[in-house]
Enzyme design. Structure first.
Site, PDB file in Angstrom:
ATOM      1  N   HIS A 219      -3.687  -7.013 -12.121  1.00 34.04           N
ATOM      2  CA  HIS A 219      -3.921  -7.940 -11.010  1.00 34.04           C
ATOM      3  C   HIS A 219      -3.299  -9.287 -11.364  1.00 34.04           C
ATOM      4  O   HIS A 219      -3.311  -9.699 -12.523  1.00 34.04           O
ATOM      5  CB  HIS A 219      -5.438  -8.133 -10.794  1.00 34.04           C
ATOM      6  CG  HIS A 219      -5.767  -8.677  -9.454  1.00 34.04           C
ATOM      7  ND1 HIS A 219      -5.699 -10.019  -9.167  1.00 34.04           N
ATOM      8  CD2 HIS A 219      -6.124  -8.066  -8.307  1.00 34.04           C
ATOM      9  CE1 HIS A 219      -6.028 -10.209  -7.906  1.00 34.04           C
ATOM     10  NE2 HIS A 219      -6.285  -9.044  -7.354  1.00 34.04           N
TER      11      HIS A 219
ATOM     12  N   ASP B 189      -8.641  -1.234  -6.062  1.00 36.12           N
ATOM     13  CA  ASP B 189      -8.059  -0.004  -5.496  1.00 36.12           C
ATOM     14  C   ASP B 189      -8.264   1.230  -6.360  1.00 36.12           C
ATOM     15  O   ASP B 189      -7.929   2.337  -5.912  1.00 36.12           O
ATOM     16  CB  ASP B 189      -6.553  -0.222  -5.267  1.00 36.12           C
ATOM     17  CG  ASP B 189      -6.307  -1.251  -4.193  1.00 36.12           C
ATOM     18  OD1 ASP B 189      -5.580  -2.229  -4.445  1.00 36.12           O
ATOM     19  OD2 ASP B 189      -6.894  -1.101  -3.109  1.00 36.12           O
TER      20      ASP B 189
HETATM   21  C1  SDX Z   1      -4.537  -5.857  -4.514  1.00 35.24           C
HETATM   22  O1  SDX Z   1      -3.679 -10.732  -4.915  1.00 35.24           O
HETATM   23  C2  SDX Z   1      -4.787 -10.101  -4.571  1.00 35.24           C
HETATM   24  O2  SDX Z   1      -5.859 -10.674  -4.583  1.00 35.24           O
HETATM   25  C3  SDX Z   1      -4.609  -8.638  -4.131  1.00 35.24           C
HETATM   26  C4  SDX Z   1      -5.896  -7.867  -3.902  1.00 35.24           C
HETATM   27  C5  SDX Z   1      -6.628  -8.360  -2.680  1.00 35.24           C
HETATM   28  O3  SDX Z   1      -7.833  -8.079  -2.588  1.00 35.24           O
HETATM   29  O4  SDX Z   1      -5.969  -8.923  -1.773  1.00 35.24           O
HETATM   30  O5  SDX Z   1      -6.746  -7.962  -5.027  1.00 35.24           O
HETATM   31  C6  SDX Z   1      -5.609  -6.388  -3.635  1.00 35.24           C
HETATM   32  O6  SDX Z   1      -3.394  -5.901  -4.152  1.00 35.24           O
HETATM   33  C7  SDX Z   1      -4.904  -5.347  -5.893  1.00 35.24           C
HETATM   34  C8  SDX Z   1      -3.666  -4.914  -6.728  1.00 35.24           C
HETATM   35  C9  SDX Z   1      -3.280  -3.507  -6.298  1.00 35.24           C
HETATM   36  N1  SDX Z   1      -2.007  -3.122  -6.902  1.00 35.24           N
HETATM   37  C10 SDX Z   1      -1.929  -2.161  -7.838  1.00 35.24           C
HETATM   38  O7  SDX Z   1      -2.901  -1.592  -8.343  1.00 35.24           O
HETATM   39  C11 SDX Z   1      -0.509  -1.783  -8.209  1.00 35.24           C
HETATM   40  C12 SDX Z   1      -0.374  -1.750  -9.732  1.00 35.24           C
HETATM   41  N2  SDX Z   1      -0.484  -3.112 -10.198  1.00 35.24           N
HETATM   42  C13 SDX Z   1       0.766  -3.841 -10.461  1.00 35.24           C
HETATM   43  O8  SDX Z   1       1.769  -3.606  -9.530  1.00 35.24           O
HETATM   44  C14 SDX Z   1       0.509  -5.299 -10.837  1.00 35.24           C
HETATM   45  O9  SDX Z   1      -0.524  -5.300 -11.723  1.00 35.24           O
HETATM   46  C15 SDX Z   1       0.235  -6.317  -9.744  1.00 35.24           C
HETATM   47  C16 SDX Z   1       1.282  -6.320  -8.703  1.00 35.24           C
HETATM   48  C17 SDX Z   1      -1.092  -6.063  -9.101  1.00 35.24           C
HETATM   49  C18 SDX Z   1       0.220  -7.691 -10.418  1.00 35.24           C
HETATM   50  O10 SDX Z   1       1.498  -7.919 -10.890  1.00 35.24           O
HETATM   51  P1  SDX Z   1       1.883  -9.303 -11.631  1.00 35.24           P
HETATM   52  O11 SDX Z   1       0.749 -10.240 -11.656  1.00 35.24           O
HETATM   53  O12 SDX Z   1       3.167  -9.778 -11.062  1.00 35.24           O
HETATM   54  O13 SDX Z   1       2.021  -8.826 -13.107  1.00 35.24           O
HETATM   55  P2  SDX Z   1       3.357  -8.291 -13.733  1.00 35.24           P
HETATM   56  O14 SDX Z   1       3.974  -7.271 -12.823  1.00 35.24           O
HETATM   57  O15 SDX Z   1       4.154  -9.457 -14.177  1.00 35.24           O
HETATM   58  O16 SDX Z   1       2.796  -7.482 -15.018  1.00 35.24           O
HETATM   59  C19 SDX Z   1       2.621  -8.101 -16.254  1.00 35.24           C
HETATM   60  C20 SDX Z   1       2.887  -6.983 -17.263  1.00 35.24           C
HETATM   61  C21 SDX Z   1       4.258  -6.326 -17.091  1.00 35.24           C
HETATM   62  O17 SDX Z   1       4.606  -5.784 -18.364  1.00 35.24           O
HETATM   63  P3  SDX Z   1       5.672  -6.632 -19.328  1.00 35.24           P
HETATM   64  O18 SDX Z   1       6.875  -6.932 -18.452  1.00 35.24           O
HETATM   65  O19 SDX Z   1       4.913  -7.853 -19.755  1.00 35.24           O
HETATM   66  O20 SDX Z   1       5.975  -5.676 -20.462  1.00 35.24           O
HETATM   67  O21 SDX Z   1       1.939  -5.919 -17.060  1.00 35.24           O
HETATM   68  C22 SDX Z   1       2.640  -4.747 -16.662  1.00 35.24           C
HETATM   69  C23 SDX Z   1       4.002  -5.175 -16.170  1.00 35.24           C
HETATM   70  O22 SDX Z   1       4.932  -4.122 -16.349  1.00 35.24           O
HETATM   71  N3  SDX Z   1       1.845  -4.130 -15.587  1.00 35.24           N
HETATM   72  C24 SDX Z   1       1.576  -2.844 -15.502  1.00 35.24           C
HETATM   73  C25 SDX Z   1       0.781  -2.706 -14.371  1.00 35.24           C
HETATM   74  N4  SDX Z   1       0.596  -3.907 -13.799  1.00 35.24           N
HETATM   75  C26 SDX Z   1       1.272  -4.792 -14.549  1.00 35.24           C
HETATM   76  N5  SDX Z   1       1.955  -1.796 -16.276  1.00 35.24           N
HETATM   77  C27 SDX Z   1       1.492  -0.592 -15.884  1.00 35.24           C
HETATM   78  N6  SDX Z   1       0.711  -0.367 -14.825  1.00 35.24           N
HETATM   79  C28 SDX Z   1       0.334  -1.410 -14.033  1.00 35.24           C
HETATM   80  N7  SDX Z   1      -0.425  -1.187 -12.970  1.00 35.24           N
END
Ligand code: SDX
EC number: 2.3.3.16
Length: 425
Positions: free
Chosen positions: A307, A364
Site C-alpha cells: 500500500h 483487497d
Molecule cells: C487500494 O491509496 C489507497 O488508499 C487505495 C486503497 C483505497 O481504499 O482507496 O487503499 C485501495 O488500492 C489498495 C491497494 C490494492 N492494490 C494491490 O493490492 C495491488 C498490489 N499492490 C501494489 O501494486 C502496490 O503495493 C501499490 C500500488 C498498492 C502501492 O505501490 P507503491 O506505493 O507505488 O509502492 P511501489 O510499487 O513503489 O513498491 C515498493 C516496492 C517495490 O519493490 P522495489 O522496487 O523496492 O524492489 O515494493 C514492491 C515493489 O516492487 N511491491 C510489491 C508489491 N507492492 C509493492 N511486490 C510484490 N507484490 C506487491 N503487491
C-alpha cells in the site's frame, strides 16, 4: 484553512533564501506550502504524489505507520462493528453520526431515491453481454449526468446535497443491473421495504419467478460491513480523480464516473478481482513457494499486498479477515482459498523480501473470499468497491465545493525537444 504554525522552511536557491510557510493539521505531518518556489522560477517535482498534500480535508485520517484509519475521528473497526453503512455515509457527509431520528430520516431519503429514470435501463442494451461490469458502470453512472444537468446548480448547497443522496441511493441499483445484464436475467427493481444491503442483494440475486426470495441476514450483514470498510480512504487515486474533475466545475455524476474509471485499475480497486484470479492460478498451498519466487523476481505481484500509505497492517484487512472467518463458519463453508490466502500471508509476513518493503495485506486481500461466499461473481468485486466508495467520493466533492477552491492544474519537468523549425518546406 489550517493554522499557520509560524514555523518556516528555508530553501536555499540560486544563492537566495526562500521562506516557505509550514502549516499543522490536527493529526499527521505538518505541510510545507511550496507555491512560492514558482516566483523563484521553479516547480516542485513529486511523480506519483509520494509526499504531496493536494488539499486540506476533515473527512478521513490515515496513519500508515501505525495502521490507523479514522472517519471523522472514529476508528474504522468501531464503525465496521458498531455502526452500519448508512450511518457511516451520514457521518462522512455531515461530520457526525446520525441521531436515531436523523438515521430514520436519512434511511428513508435514500430508500426513496433508489429508482432511476426508466430510460437509463436502455443504456445497458448498448453493451455486449460479456462486457466487464466496471465498463458498464463507467457508462451508466456517467449517463446519469444527462438526466441531472440543466436542473443542477452545483453552487446551490441543496442541489449538492440531493446529488449525494441520489448517487448513494442509485449506484446499487445500477450495479446490480450491471450484473443482471451480463447473466441475461431481467432487472429487479429496488424495494423500499428492504435495508440498503438487503436491497442490493435482492436486486442481484432475486428473479421475477421467485416472488418469495429472501435475503440471508448473515450475507446482508457481511455485505453491509464490506460497504463500510470500503467507504472512504483519504486522497487515494480515485478520490483524487474525483476532486480533480470536480475542480473544473464538471457535472458531479460525470466526476463520479471518472472515479469509477480510476478505481478499476488492478493497482487500486481492481486488486480484489486480481487476488481471486491469483489464488486460482496458484491453486494449492504446495505451489506457494514457487509463486513467491516469481514475486521476488518481479514476474508477478502479490495482489492484495502492499500500500502507498500503510507500511503496517491495513486496519481494514484485519476486520475483513475477522468477517471472513465469521461468514464462512456461519455458512458452514470450508473454502480452500481461505487456507491458501492465510498461508500466503503467513509466508509473506515472515519473508525478508516483504518485511524489507513493508508489504502487508491490504483491504483487497480477504474481501474477495467473503464476496465469493456471498455469491458475488469475481468480475463484480470492483463494482462492489465502487458502490461502497461512492459516498467517499461525493463527500470529498462536497467538501471541495463547500468553500473556495482552485482548478487543479499540475505542471511538469519538460525533457522533450527544444524549439525547432520545419526544415526544407
Ligand atoms: C487500494 O491509496 C489507497 O488508499 C487505495 C486503497 C483505497 O481504499 O482507496 O487503499 C485501495 O488500492 C489498495 C491497494 C490494492 N492494490 C494491490 O493490492 C495491488 C498490489 N499492490 C501494489 O501494486 C502496490 O503495493 C501499490 C500500488 C498498492 C502501492 O505501490 P507503491 O506505493 O507505488 O509502492 P511501489 O510499487 O513503489 O513498491 C515498493 C516496492 C517495490 O519493490 P522495489 O522496487 O523496492 O524492489 O515494493 C514492491 C515493489 O516492487 N511491491 C510489491 C508489491 N507492492 C509493492 N511486490 C510484490 N507484490 C506487491 N503487491
Amino acid at each position: 484553512m489550517s493554522d499557520a504554525t509560524g514555523k518556516k522552511a528555508v530553501l536555499q536557491l540560486d544563492g537566495k533564501e526562500i521562506e516557505l510557510p509550514i502549516y499543522s493539521g490536527t493529526l499527521g505531518p505538518d505541510v510545507i506550502d511550496v507555491k512560492d518556489v514558482l516566483a523563484a522560477g521553479h516547480f516542485t517535482f513529486d511523480p506519483g504524489f509520494m509526499a504531496t498534500a493536494a488539499c486540506e480535508s476533515k473527512i478521513t485520517f490515515i496513519d500508515g505507520n501505525k495502521g490507523i484509519l479514522l472517519h471523522r475521528g472514529y476508528p474504522i473497526d468501531q464503525l465496521a462493528t458498531k455502526a452500519d453503512y448508512l450511518e457511516t455515509c451520514y457521518l462522512l457527509l455531515n461530520g457526525e453520526l446520525p441521531t436515531a431520528e436523523q438515521k430514520v430520516e436519512f434511511d428513508a431519503k435514500v430508500r426513496n431515491h433508489t429508482m432511476v429514470h426508466d430510460q437509463v435501463s436502455r443504456f445497458y442494451n448498448g453493451f455486449r453481454r460479456d462486457a466487464h461490469p466496471m465498463a458498464i458502470m463507467v457508462g451508466v453512472v456517467g449517463a446519469l449526468s444527462a438526466f441531472y444537468h440543466n436542473s443542477l446548480d452545483i453552487e446551490n448547497v441543496d442541489h449538492r446535497e440531493i446529488t449525494a443522496v441520489r448517487l448513494i441511493a442509485k449506484v446499487p441499483t445500477l450495479a446490480a443491473w450491471s450484473y443482471k445484464y451480463t447473466v441475461g436475467q431481467p432487472f429487479m427493481y429496488p424495494r423500499n421495504d428492504l435495508s440498503y444491503a438487503e436491497n442490493f442483494l435482492y436486486m442481484m440475486f432475486a428473479t421475477p419467478a421467485d416472488r418469495d426470495y429472501k435475503v440471508n441476514p448473515i450475507l446482508a450483514k457481511a455485505m453491509d460491513r464490506i460497504f463500510t470498510l470500503h467507504a472512504d480512504h483519504e486522497q487515494n487515486a480515485s478520490t483524487s480523480t474525483v476532486r480533480l474533475a470536480g475542480s473544473t466545475g464538471a457535472n458531479p455524476y460525470a466526476c463520479i464516473a471518472a472515479g469509477i474509471s480510476a478505481l478499476w485499475g488492478p493497482a487500486h480497486g481492481g486488486a480484489n478481482e486480481a487476488v481471486l484470479k491469483m489464488l486460482d492460478e496458484i491453486g494449492t498451498v504446495e505451489n506457494v513457494a514457487e509463486f513467491m519466487e516469481k514475486v521476488k523476481t518481479k514476474e508477478v505481484k502479490l495482489m492484495g499486498f502492499g500500500h502507498r500509505v500503510y507500511k503496517n497492517f491495513d486496519p481494514r484487512a484485519k476486520v475483513m479477515k475477522e468477517t471472513c472467518d465469521e461468514v464462512l463458519s456461519a455458512l458452514g463453508i470450508n473454502d480452500p482459498q481461505l487456507a491458501l490466502a492465510m498461508e500466503l500471508e503467513r509466508i509473506a509476513l515472515s519473508d525478508e523480501y516483504f518485511i524489507k518493503r513493508n508489504l502487508y495485506p491490504n483491504v483487497d486481500f480477504y474481501s474477495g473470499i467473503i464476496l465469493k461466499a456471498i455469491g458475488i461473481p469475481t468480475e463484480m468485486f470492483t463494482v462492489i468497491f465502487a458502490l461502497a466508495r461512492t459516498v467517499g467520493w461525493i463527500s470529498h466533492w462536497l467538501e471541495m465545493h463547500s468553500g473556495p477552491y482552485k482548478i487543479g492544474r499540475p505542471r511538469q519537468l519538460y525533457t522533450g525537444e527544444v524549439q525547432r523549425d520545419i526544415a526544407g518546406r
